[in-house]
Design a protein around this motif. Structure first.
Motif, mmCIF file in Angstrom:
data_model
loop_
_atom_site.group_PDB
_atom_site.id
_atom_site.type_symbol
_atom_site.label_atom_id
_atom_site.label_comp_id
_atom_site.label_asym_id
_atom_site.label_seq_id
_atom_site.Cartn_x
_atom_site.Cartn_y
_atom_site.Cartn_z
ATOM 1 N N HIS A 183 4.439 26.112 39.615
ATOM 2 C CA HIS A 183 3.361 26.465 38.702
ATOM 3 C C HIS A 183 3.257 25.429 37.599
ATOM 4 N N ARG A 191 2.865 24.376 33.933
ATOM 5 C CA ARG A 191 3.091 25.017 32.640
ATOM 6 C C ARG A 191 2.510 24.154 31.539
ATOM 7 N N ASN A 246 4.141 28.199 29.060
ATOM 8 C CA ASN A 246 3.322 29.230 29.715
ATOM 9 C C ASN A 246 2.724 28.689 31.010
ATOM 10 N N HIS A 247 2.633 29.580 32.011
ATOM 11 C CA HIS A 247 1.974 29.206 33.271
ATOM 12 C C HIS A 247 0.486 29.032 33.067
ATOM 13 N N ASN A 293 -2.867 29.666 34.888
ATOM 14 C CA ASN A 293 -3.199 30.518 36.028
ATOM 15 C C ASN A 293 -3.621 29.720 37.245
ATOM 16 N N TYR A 302 -1.023 24.484 40.192
ATOM 17 C CA TYR A 302 0.310 24.065 40.634
ATOM 18 C C TYR A 302 0.379 22.543 40.713
ATOM 19 N N GLU A 322 10.971 22.701 38.594
ATOM 20 C CA GLU A 322 9.947 23.209 37.672
ATOM 21 C C GLU A 322 9.188 22.108 36.942
#
Ligand code: SAM
Length: 623
Positions: free
Chosen positions: A563, A565, A570-571, A573, A576, A616
């Motif tokens: 994802h 960030r 924060n992700h 929405n 990716y 990540e």
């Protein structure tokens, strides 16, 4: 006596056979019942989890997850797989996920012998055996039946497996050996962790009816019933978690856009399409595989660390997954010739010596070889020994990208240069250089070193481009090997009259075309590690052909998949990132595509949390 293994080798199961039925000497129990183990599996696990009916109810692009304690011979898995094929139409996209754990895996030859007991499962058993992973610690994803069945096999202890893996089970097969002989499998801790992977409506079945197990399961939240057991066994247990709150699984719909049609983007697009997802594959170039994945040849190579830490585990997992993954593409763009990693100087020889002292890898993954054996394998004289990777080889990356992009659910838009990504009405608007938009419900940026410009966040990402120049060596002037050879440079076997060697690693050079100096560097270094490579006449560097591309690397030289960030963590929405594969894209991309496809489609993850954490996106920001 069992001799302990060095990491990452797993201690294999120690078996004795009585009337064709395998028994564990360690636990003193049988793997399957002497009174028709297959019928027992069907009665206990398949019947009491109501799988035939429940399999039929899974939507076309949905999935069903079975989790099992104790993989053993894989009989339960094969029986579930056979039932899935029986209940599902041949052309659907739904996926059966089977997550299982094994502390003492069977050796391949024992697995073959055990499964030969069941002729009716023979085609499935053959496919499982072909894909059976090397016996190394960690999580192995097997993609079977053309992707309709996915096995996540955790080699390690059950408590670690349930702590590290990410999934929710629809049904549990609790199948350790008898609780009195295998207490660890039935501890309250293990049962507690089972509930953390259960949801309202999750069912379970087990052959045992021991009171302690029944009470533990009931205390953990399962409604448990004692029901008649199979054959001579009086009773067994069946249960359901938090009954009454069952929710129906929503199948994911919507379009996913993948920006970047290199090896990472095309593998991800293909993976999603094969799961029934509609994919839009965009690239600014006129065809797939035009940039860093555009070389005519590339080696399936990764250098494994001396310490078996998380970084090495991730690399070994990716290597073994990619070797299994490319198998169906043999002779289309995958050439499994084997690969030699030569100890080309004292420092590397010392590193390999320490690597071999501290680790134990199964020889179907890698084995040390001396110079004589290395020369036999290479088919040309080699001065030093090294490590032999029998399952590796080389690919035609550009061809791979083009073939992978061809799928009925992949719509390609080439010569589409994305300049902007804008959120619009719960979708993403993907704007190109001429101001045209297309929309998608989720977007994956797989744009290599051009990715940072596409990510709609403030804050600088620690990604950089590193120039790499390859050189084509004509067969007429060079002695070319029959396997891939790697050292400080790599050399592929001949294809179409030449072989690719390379690549340079030019941190500060942005020259987009090949230079004679780059060819000279490749040649000089190759001659140093492989003196037998040159024949009498060597062409001038300015006569040689080659190609330049820019790899994308991260500050820590580890890839990124996850994802997106923002700088606050924060992700964003449905956005990716998949990039930073450096010069090891051919090894990383299959596993990371599988992992991201799992994440995007809400399916069990093929990577344990300690490894996926390393991928990540948030770490790309300077803190
Ligand atoms: N389901 C298997 C089949 O279809 O062949 C049979 C499983 S056998 C009865 C139980 C398995 O649990 C054995 O393979 C054993 O090595 C494994 N096992 C025992 N203790 C374990 C532990 N603590 N963690 C993981 N696996 C364990």
């Amino acid at each position: 006596m069992h001799s302990p293994c060095l990491p990452p080798a797993m201690e294999p199961a120690d078996l004795i056979w009585r009337d064709g039925v395998p028994e564990s000497t360690r636990f003193g129990d049988v793997y399957f019942s002497r009174d028709n183990g297959l019928a027992e599996t069907r009665y206990v696990f398949i019947g009491h989890n109501q799988l035939p009916e429940r399999f039929q109810q899974v939507p076309d692009t949905g999935h069903f997850v079975i989790a099992e304690t104790g993989f053993g011979t894989g009989l339960n898995f094969l029986a579930a797989w056979a039932e899935w094929l029986k209940q599902r139409p041949a052309d659907d996209n739904a996926i059966l996920h089977f997550v299982s754990v094994e502390r003492f895996p069977l050796r391949r030859q024992d697995l073959e012998k055990a499964l030969s007991y069941w002729p009716e499962l023979s085609p499935l058993a053959t496919e499982l055996i072909e894909h059976y992973p090397p016996l190394i610690k960690g999580t192995h994803r097997l993609v079977l039946a053309g992707g309709r069945v996915r096995l996540t096999l955790y080699f390690g202890d059950v408590l670690d497996a349930w702590k590290d893996l990410t999934f929710f089970a629809d049904a549990w097969f609790l199948d350790g050996f008898a609780p009195s002989l295998n207490p660890d499998m039935w501890l309250d801790d293990a049962i507690g962790l089972i509930t953390s992977h259960s949801k309202p409506g999750t069912t379970l079945a087990t052959f045992t009816a021991v009171g302690r197990v029944r009470r533990s399961l009931a205390e953990a939240g399962f409604e448990i019933a004692k029901v008649p057991g199979f054959g001579r066994k009086r009773e067994m247990l069946a249960g359901i978690y938090a009954p009454g709150n069952t929710t129906n699984q929503e199948a994911r719909t919507g379009t996913v856009a993948v920006i970047g049609a290199g090896i990472a983007g095309t593998l991800l697009a293909r993976n999603l399409a094969e799961r029934g997802v509609q994919v839009l594959l965009l690239d600014k170039a006129p065809h797939a595989g035009s940039a860093a994945s555009g070389n005519p040849q590339g080696a399936l190579y990764v250098k494994l660390g001396v310490e078996y830490n998380a970084q090495t585990e991730l690399a070994a997992t990716a290597l073994s997954f990619s070797q299994r993954f490319y198998r169906p593409w043999q002779n289309r763009f995958w050439h499994p010739t084997g690969l030699l990693q030569l100890a080309t100087d004292d420092q590397e020889a010392d590193r390999q010596r320490r690597f071999c002292e501290r680790n134990e890898y199964p020889d179907n993954l890698l084995e040390p070889v001396d110079a004589i054996r290395a020369s036999e394998l290479a088919g040309i004289p080699v001065d030093t020994g090294g490590l032999w990777f029998p399952g590796s080889g080389w690919l035609e990356p550009a061809k791979a990208c083009q073939q992978l992009a061809e799928h009925p659910l992949i719509e390609t838009r080439f010569s589409y240069q994305v300049v902007n990504l804008l959120p619009c009405n719960n979708q993403w608007c993907i704007r190109n250089h001429s101001g045209e938009d297309c929309r998608a419900d989720a977007v994956i940026i797989a744009g290599g070193h051009e990715s940072p410009a596409l990510v709609p966040v403030a804050g600088q990402l620690r990604l950089k481009a590193i120039r790499g120049q390859v050189t084509e060596l004509p067969e007429a002037n060079f002695n070319l090997p029959q396997t891939v050879i790697c050292g400080t440079k790599y050399l592929n076997p001949v294809q179409g009259g030449s072989a690719v060697t390379g690549a340079t690693f030019d941190l500060k050079d942005e020259t987009p075309y090949p230079t004679p100096a780059g060819h000279q560097e490749n040649l000089d270094e190759l001659k140093r590690i492989l003196p037998s490579v040159t024949k009498e006449s060597v062409p001038d560097p300015d006569q040689l052909q080659g190609r330049v591309a820019f790899r994308c690397t991260t500050h820590d030289y580890q890839p990124v998949a996850g994802h997106m960030r923002d700088t606050e963590g924060n992700h964003l929405n449905d956005l990716y990132l998949l990039t930073g594969l450096g010069s090891k894209g051919l090894v990383w991309a299959p596993l990371l595509a599988e992992y991201l496809a799992d994440v995007i489609s809400g399916q069990p993850h093929c990577l344990p949390a300690p490894l996926s954490k390393r991928l990540e996106t948030g770490r790309l920001y300077r803190t």
